[in-house]
Design a protein around this motif. Sequence first.
Motif, PDB file in Angstrom:
ATOM      1  N   PHE A 204       0.671  -1.219  -0.006  1.00 24.18           N
ATOM      2  CA  PHE A 204      -0.231  -0.147   0.129  1.00 24.18           C
ATOM      3  C   PHE A 204       0.898   1.276   0.165  1.00 24.18           C
ATOM      4  N   ALA A 205       2.318   1.179   0.454  1.00 24.62           N
ATOM      5  CA  ALA A 205       3.055   2.282   0.379  1.00 24.62           C
ATOM      6  C   ALA A 205       2.976   3.315  -0.988  1.00 24.62           C
ATOM      7  N   VAL A 206       3.301   2.697  -1.936  1.00 30.14           N
ATOM      8  CA  VAL A 206       3.535   3.558  -3.264  1.00 30.14           C
ATOM      9  C   VAL A 206       2.011   3.750  -3.645  1.00 30.14           C
ATOM     10  N   LYS A 207       1.679   4.881  -3.778  1.00 33.07           N
ATOM     11  CA  LYS A 207       0.210   5.206  -4.410  1.00 33.07           C
ATOM     12  C   LYS A 207       0.074   5.392  -5.856  1.00 33.07           C
ATOM     13  N   ASP A 208      -0.899   4.843  -6.624  1.00 34.02           N
ATOM     14  CA  ASP A 208      -1.033   5.202  -7.972  1.00 34.02           C
ATOM     15  C   ASP A 208      -1.848   6.602  -8.156  1.00 34.02           C
ATOM     16  N   ALA A 209      -1.971   6.938  -9.483  1.00 32.66           N
ATOM     17  CA  ALA A 209      -2.563   8.359  -9.794  1.00 32.66           C
ATOM     18  C   ALA A 209      -3.884   8.388  -9.261  1.00 32.66           C
ATOM     19  N   THR A 210      -4.826   7.346  -8.969  1.00 31.81           N
ATOM     20  CA  THR A 210      -6.199   7.611  -8.438  1.00 31.81           C
ATOM     21  C   THR A 210      -6.027   7.776  -7.061  1.00 31.81           C
TER      22      THR A 210
ATOM     23  N   ILE B 169      -3.488   9.195  -5.420  1.00 34.96           N
ATOM     24  CA  ILE B 169      -2.687  10.451  -5.046  1.00 34.96           C
ATOM     25  C   ILE B 169      -3.853  11.453  -5.353  1.00 34.96           C
ATOM     26  N   THR B 170      -4.826  11.434  -6.432  1.00 35.63           N
ATOM     27  CA  THR B 170      -6.025  12.255  -6.418  1.00 35.63           C
ATOM     28  C   THR B 170      -6.917  12.282  -5.143  1.00 35.63           C
ATOM     29  N   ASN B 171      -7.324  11.156  -4.773  1.00 28.92           N
ATOM     30  CA  ASN B 171      -7.947  11.224  -3.664  1.00 28.92           C
ATOM     31  C   ASN B 171      -7.480  11.766  -2.265  1.00 28.92           C
ATOM     32  N   VAL B 172      -5.992  11.732  -2.044  1.00 27.42           N
ATOM     33  CA  VAL B 172      -5.181  12.226  -0.962  1.00 27.42           C
ATOM     34  C   VAL B 172      -5.456  13.710  -1.180  1.00 27.42           C
ATOM     35  N   LYS B 173      -5.047  14.234  -2.352  1.00 24.37           N
ATOM     36  CA  LYS B 173      -5.118  15.732  -2.532  1.00 24.37           C
ATOM     37  C   LYS B 173      -6.343  16.157  -2.542  1.00 24.37           C
ATOM     38  N   LYS B 174      -7.405  15.713  -2.635  1.00 28.16           N
ATOM     39  CA  LYS B 174      -8.676  16.249  -2.458  1.00 28.16           C
ATOM     40  C   LYS B 174      -9.223  16.268  -0.973  1.00 28.16           C
TER      41      LYS B 174
ATOM     42  N   TYR C 281     -11.293  11.598   2.091  1.00 33.60           N
ATOM     43  CA  TYR C 281     -11.938  11.546   0.890  1.00 33.60           C
ATOM     44  C   TYR C 281     -11.732  10.102   0.213  1.00 33.60           C
ATOM     45  N   SER C 282     -12.908   9.267  -0.097  1.00 30.89           N
ATOM     46  CA  SER C 282     -13.146   7.843  -0.645  1.00 30.89           C
ATOM     47  C   SER C 282     -11.987   7.020   0.183  1.00 30.89           C
ATOM     48  N   SER C 283     -12.216   7.321   1.609  1.00 24.96           N
ATOM     49  CA  SER C 283     -11.294   6.669   2.468  1.00 24.96           C
ATOM     50  C   SER C 283      -9.790   6.861   2.488  1.00 24.96           C
ATOM     51  N   TYR C 284      -9.294   7.793   1.712  1.00 27.36           N
ATOM     52  CA  TYR C 284      -7.809   8.247   1.721  1.00 27.36           C
ATOM     53  C   TYR C 284      -7.798   9.328   2.819  1.00 27.36           C
ATOM     54  N   CYS C 285      -6.697   9.342   3.490  1.00 31.81           N
ATOM     55  CA  CYS C 285      -6.621  10.245   4.739  1.00 31.81           C
ATOM     56  C   CYS C 285      -5.678  11.518   4.377  1.00 31.81           C
TER      57      CYS C 285
ATOM     58  N   ALA D 227       9.146  11.993  13.202  1.00 31.64           N
ATOM     59  CA  ALA D 227       8.547  13.153  12.389  1.00 31.64           C
ATOM     60  C   ALA D 227       7.482  12.702  11.544  1.00 31.64           C
ATOM     61  N   GLY D 228       6.806  11.533  11.945  1.00 31.89           N
ATOM     62  CA  GLY D 228       5.679  11.606  11.188  1.00 31.89           C
ATOM     63  C   GLY D 228       5.512   9.855  10.845  1.00 31.89           C
ATOM     64  N   THR D 229       4.376   9.728   9.801  1.00 27.06           N
ATOM     65  CA  THR D 229       4.413   8.184   9.513  1.00 27.06           C
ATOM     66  C   THR D 229       3.728   8.337   7.951  1.00 27.06           C
ATOM     67  N   GLY D 230       3.701   7.330   7.373  1.00 26.01           N
ATOM     68  CA  GLY D 230       3.121   7.173   6.127  1.00 26.01           C
ATOM     69  C   GLY D 230       1.508   7.269   6.212  1.00 26.01           C
ATOM     70  N   ILE D 231       0.933   7.721   5.338  1.00 25.42           N
ATOM     71  CA  ILE D 231      -0.466   7.960   5.274  1.00 25.42           C
ATOM     72  C   ILE D 231      -1.424   7.518   4.078  1.00 25.42           C
ATOM     73  N   GLY D 232      -2.451   7.194   4.246  1.00 23.00           N
ATOM     74  CA  GLY D 232      -3.190   6.703   2.890  1.00 23.00           C
ATOM     75  C   GLY D 232      -4.564   6.233   3.384  1.00 23.00           C
ATOM     76  N   LEU D 233      -4.705   4.868   3.095  1.00 19.95           N
ATOM     77  CA  LEU D 233      -5.968   4.129   3.523  1.00 19.95           C
ATOM     78  C   LEU D 233      -6.025   4.307   4.913  1.00 19.95           C
TER      79      LEU D 233
END
Length: 1068
Positions: free
Chosen positions: A193-199, A201-206, A304-308, A373-379
Amino acid sequence: MADRNVKGNVNNAKASGSAANSYTINLDNFSKRLKMLYLHWSEFKNDLWGGSEVLSVATPPPSEDLRYLKSSALNIWLIGYEFPDTIMVFTKKQIHFLCSQKKVSLLEVVKKSAKDAVGIDVMMHVKAKNDEGTSLMDDIFGAVRAESQSDMPVVGHIAREAPEGNLLEMWDEKLKNGNFQLTDVTNGFSDLFAVKDATEITNVKKAAYLTSSVMKFFVVPKLEKIIDEEKTVTHSSLMDDTEKVILEPARIKVKLKADNIDICYPPIFQSGGVFDLKPSASSNDDNLFYDSTSVIICAIGSRYSSYCSNVARTFLIDPNSVQSKAYDVLLKAHDAAIAALKPGNKAGDVYLAAISVVEKEAPELAPNLTKSAGTGIGLEFRESGLGLNGKNDRLLKTGMIFNVSLGFQNVQTETKDPKTQKFSVLLADTVIIGESVPEVVTSTSSKAVKDVAYSFNEDGEEEEAPRKVKPVPNAAEAFSSKANLRSVNHEVSKEELRRQHQAALARRKNEETARRLAGGGSEGTNRGPVKPSGDIVAYKNVNDLPPPREFMIQVDQKNEAILLPIYGKMVPFHIATVKTVSSQQDTSRTCYIRIIFNVPGAPFAQNDPNLQKFPDSTYVKEVSFHSKDPRHISEVVQLIKTLRRQFSSRESEKAERATLVTQEKLQLTGAKFKPIRLSDLWIRPVFGGRGRKLSGTLEAHANGFRYATSRSDERVDVMFGNIKHAFFQPAEKEMITLLHFHLHNHIMVGNKKTKDVQFYVEVMDVVQTIGGGKRSAYDPDEIEEEQRERDRKNKINLDFQNFVNRVNDLWGQPQYKSFDLEFDQPLRELGFHGVPHKSSALIVPTSTCLVELIETPFVVITLNEIEIVNLERVGLGQKNFDMTVVFKDFKRDVMRIDSIPQSSLDGIKEWLDTTDLKYYESRLNLNWRQILKTITDDPEQFIEDGGWEFLNLEASDSDSDNSQESDQGYEPSDVQSESASEEEDDDSESLVESEDDEEDEDEEEDEEDEGKTWEELEREASNADREKGNESDSEEDRKRRKMKALGKSRPPERRPHGGSLPKKARFR
C-alpha cells in the motif's frame, strides 16, 4: 489521532445490506491491483510475506467506532468498498470469498477479470443467515491443502487484528487448530500500500484540499473572532463545530461530494498549558485559553474516498522570546524534514534532518523534540512500517505519501500565568514524494510566522512599563507644561517610546545609507538608451512616385508622404518632416496654406536622429501656397494633420515597445484542467480605439493571467514572474471591486505602456431620478432597490474573494514559491485622505505598500523601497500638512502627498513607526531635487554632516529664527527685483511663526526708526541710484518700477507710537 474508539458519523461505503446492489466495482482497478498483489507476493515472499503460501484476510463486522484495519484497507484498495464480516483467502491458483448472498452477488463480476489478469479462479462460498459456516470453512481448508505440497501449509494472516463476531472467531479457531503454520503478513500489505497510484494520489489531494481549507477558512477566522470578541468557548465545542464543517464542505465553498467525505479523527484543540502531541490526543472540555503568551494547537484530519490527510498548526498569542524561538526552530526543522523526503533517501534520514537543525539552532530544545517526524498516510492514518524515526532504514520511493508531524513537547518558559509557563508547539503537513521535489498538498494553510503569531495586546507592555519603576516626584514635575497637563501618562509614555524607536531607526537608517552610498551610490535603474527609429524614407526611387493627377498638393497616405508642386515638379516630403500645417482665407476668397518643416536648430528638433545625420545640409524651413479652391485647401490640411497624428502615434508606440523587457510566453492550461476564471471585468488602462468598450474575462493559467474581450486584438497577458504586488480591494464605500497588479517591468495595454494593470467591476448602477420630488425613506420601491444594490455588491465581492482564494492556493504550490506572491488587501482603518496628484483620494496602507487604487494615476509605493518620510508644513494652526516619500534610489523623484488633514498626523506617525520607517517633521516644504542632487554629488560630506539628521527639528530648530531675520530685513523699495519679491511671497506662505517670534518682534518694535511714506522712500531710492551711477534711467523707468512695487506690496500704515512696520498676519 486514529487508533482509538470514537463515536461518530462513519461513512466507509460498506457494501452490505440492500445498498450492495447500488455499488459497482471498478474492474480496471481490480485487475491492475490484483496483478500488483500477486507480483509483490511472489517477489517478496520470503522477506515481507513470511514465506506464506496462502493469504487469509478476515474483515470484522461493521462498527460505529472509528478505526483503521489492514483488512478493511485491502477491501477498499482491491475492490473499492469495505466488505464487513467477510473472509478472503488467496492461494496461487484460487481466491475464496466466504460471505453473505448479497455480497456474493456484487462480487460475481470479478471472476472474469481475475482470470484474465492473473489466471486464477474466484470461488464463492455463500453463508446462509443462520449458518455458522463451518462446512464452508472446511471446504476452503480442503482446497488449500489440495493445492499445497507440504503437510503444514504456511498461512499468512494479519496477526494484530483480533477476531470479532461469530464467523471470524470460528475461522480463527479452525485456522489455529487446523495444522497450519501461521505467519504475520502485515509488513507485506504495508509495503504493497505504500506507493500510491494516480487515483490514490488524487483522492489524497482532494482530502488535503478539504483539510487545509477548513483550517484556513473556518478554524483560523473562528479563533480570531473568539479572541477578538473575548468569547468563552470550550475545546470540545470547537471540535464539534469543526467536524460539522468537514462533513459539510459546501459551508466553506469546497466543491466535494459530502457522501465521499469523513473525518480521520475528531478535530483536536489544545491550550492552557495542557498539551498532548501523541496521535491519541483529544479535545477536552476546558475553555480555550488565549491570554498573553498563550499557545493554541489545532489538528485536523479528513478523508476522501477513505484516503486520509492531516494538518496541524500552532497559534501564538503575544509570544515571548522563548516561544518565538521555539516556533522558528520548529519551522526550520519541519521544512528540513519535508525537504529530505526524496526518492532514494532512507525514512530515518527525515528525522535526522530535523534533529540536526534543532541541535544547531537550539540544542536546549532537543530533549523536547518528538521522537518521530511522522508516518506514512493513505487508507490508514498511520501506515505501519513507514514511521519517520531515526532507526527506519526503509527506502523512500516516488508516490509515497507521509504525514510529516513534528513538535516540541512541554517547553518551560518564565511567565506570570501558570497556564503559560509550560507550552508545546506542533506542525503537521501531508506530503507526496515527487520525482524531484516533495509536494506539500496542505500548503493552503500557511504556517509562516506572520500568519500564526498574533499580537492582540500591543499596549500591554507599554502600560506595564511605568508601573515597574516609580520615580520620586521632584520640583520640576510639579510645574509641568500645559502639554503634560493635557496628556495622560499612557499617552506620554507612548509618544516617548515612539521617539526612542525613531531615534534607533535614525541611527540604523544613516548606517544603511552610508553603506549603500559607499557601495556605488543610490539604487539606480539600468535603463539603456532608447534606440532611434529607422531612416525616414517615403520613396526608394523616382519610379515609386505616384503619377500626378493635377499640378496641386497631394497626400499619399499609403507611403505617408505629401507631394508639393515646386518649380514645375512634384517634390515628396515624408510626413515626419512636417512640423505644422495651417490655412487661412483673405477677403478676396483666396486661400493660403502654410507648411512648416522640422529643421536643425528648431526647438524640440535637436533630439531627432534623422536631422542629426546631415547637419551641413540645406533644409526647407517652410513653404506657402495659395489657391482659389478653399474646399481643396481645407481637405489637404485635414489629411495632413490626420496622417501626421497617425504617424506620431505609431512611432510613439514603437518607441515605447522598444524599451519593454521581453516577457515569457503564456502557457495555457490544458483542456483537462479548467483555468481559474473571473468574468465581466473592465480593465484600466483601457484599450485604445473609438469603438464601444467591451468587458472581458480574466483567466489564471500555468504561468500567468490572460485578460481578453470578444475582440481578437484586445488581449493582455500578465506573467506571474512580472507581478511585483497583487491587490484585492472589495467595494465598501467605493463604487468598484477591483484586482490590481503592480508589475516589475512595463507591458503594453493597447498602445499604452504601463506598470499598473487593474481589473474591476462596478457594484452599483448609476441611477438618475426623474422629477424633483423627494421620495419617502419608507418607500417600498426605494427599500427594494437598496436591497438589490447590497445583494449585487455582496455577490460581486464574494466572486472576487473566491477567485483570489483559488489563485492564492495556486501560488502556494511549490513551483510558484520563488515568486512569493499573495493577494494583499488594503487596511482601510489605517487610511487617510490626501492629494497625490490632482484630486483628493483615500490613501490606504497594506502589509507591504501604500496604495491608492481608485483614482488615476494610481499610487503604489513599496515600503521596502522607502528611504525616509518627511512630514512637511507641520505646526500649530495648520489645518493640513504634506507627506514627502524619499526613495532609496536617489535618482528617482520623491513622491508627494499634499493636503493631508492634521487629524491624521498621529495615526500616520504610529503607522510609520510600527512599519519601521523613519520619519522627520519640518515646517516648510523642502526643495528635494536640490537636496538629493547635493547628496549624490558629495555622499561623503552628507555622511560626515550626520546623514538625515539635518531634518531633525529637535536637534536643530532654526527655521523660526531665520524667518524672523528675513522679516526684520524686509524694506519695500521701488527698485526691488521681481524674483526677490516672489521668493519672499513663497516663503511667507509656507512659514508658520511661533508665539516666541511674536514676543521677540514686540521687544524690537521700539528700537526701529519711524516709518516713511512711499514718496520719501522714492526720493531715497533715486538718490541711491544717482550715487551708484544709475542716473541714466529715465523718469518713465522709475515710475514703472514704482508701480510694480506698489502692485506687490501694500503701503505701510501709520503707526500710533513705534516706528516699526506692521506685523504680518499670523496663522492661528
